[in-house]
Scaffold this motif. Structure first.
Motif, short mmCIF file in Angstrom:
data_model
loop_
_atom_site.label_atom_id
_atom_site.label_comp_id
_atom_site.label_asym_id
_atom_site.label_seq_id
_atom_site.Cartn_x
_atom_site.Cartn_y
_atom_site.Cartn_z
N ARG A 249 42.72 34.30 41.26
CA ARG A 249 41.89 35.08 42.17
C ARG A 249 42.66 36.29 42.65
N GLU B 276 34.40 36.00 38.19
CA GLU B 276 33.10 35.37 38.37
C GLU B 276 32.54 35.75 39.74
N GLU C 141 30.43 34.31 41.74
CA GLU C 141 30.31 33.26 42.76
C GLU C 141 31.66 32.79 43.27
N SER C 142 32.60 32.54 42.36
CA SER C 142 33.88 31.95 42.75
C SER C 142 34.99 32.97 42.95
#
Length: 213
Positions: free
Chosen positions: A157, A194, A196-197
């Motif tokens: 992330r 992504e 959403e994540s």
């Protein structure tokens, strides 16, 4: 950690399971040049359909999974006879050319890995907390012979957004720190984050260092 993993399978909280073959496996596996007939180790395999794809490429597969539910679902959703046997401390079942060992990956030893010639990790490293990832990388290196190749898929992330897992944020620098002592590590590419994540996938080719490399 183990109890949480088992609870997820018992309760059906398996959002990490993909209902199709991972596109990165299809795209990048041929680049490794693993010979047909080479047995592929898949740690923490769940009921991944990636194992069936590898078997279709003429690779015997040895998957290791702690949750009995995952293994039973895999064979129930497949076709063909299932044979069952024991090799302590593992309960083993085979369907076609996929062999599933139910037990703790860290209890799988080198004498049981004699035929292993390659590996695939899509959901093992990222399922482990930081303190266990180093142990995992070292144990994997013990099982893989010199010259053997594998494909590793990780998630990361953006800085400041490394939320708790699993799946866990594993940045590229950690991948190199964990594996470069025993493997030649090559970054093959990464995907878009992504929505959403916030996770971004990275794909790595690993070749076990040793006299043959």
């Amino acid at each position: 950690m183990a109890h949480d993993w088992l609870d997820r399978w018992r309760e059906g909280r398996i959002g990490f399971h993909r209902p199709e073959t991972h596109p990165a496996l299809v795209r990048h596996w041929p680049r490794l040049g693993v010979r047909p007939g080479t047995k592929v180790l898949v740690p923490l395999c769940g009921k991944s359909l990636d194992m069936r794809w590898l078997a279709q490429q003429d690779h015997p597969v040895l998957g290791i999974e702690l949750a009995e539910e995952a293994i039973e679902q895999f064979v129930a959703e497949g076709t063909g006879d299932v044979s069952r046997y024991q090799q302590a401390p593992f309960a083993i079942c085979r369907q076609g050319s996929v062999e599933l060992w139910c037990g703790d990956f860290f209890h799988f030893h080198i004498d049981q890995a004699a035929e292993i010639g390659a590996f695939y990790d899509r959901a093992a490293l990222i399922a482990l907390p930081a303190a266990t990832r180093q142990r995992y990388a070292f144990h994997l290196a013990q099982l893989i012979p010199p010259g053997a190749r594998g494909l590793l898929i990780t998630l990361s992330r953006a800085a400041g957004d490394e939320a708790a897992g699993p799946p866990y944020h594993v940045p590229g620098e950690e991948v190199r720190e964990l594996f470069e002592p025993n493997f030649l590590v090559t970054h093959l590419g990464e995907g878009e984050p992504e929505a959403e994540s916030g996770f971004r996938e990275s794909v790595w080719a690993l070749t076990r260092r040793g006299p043959m490399t």
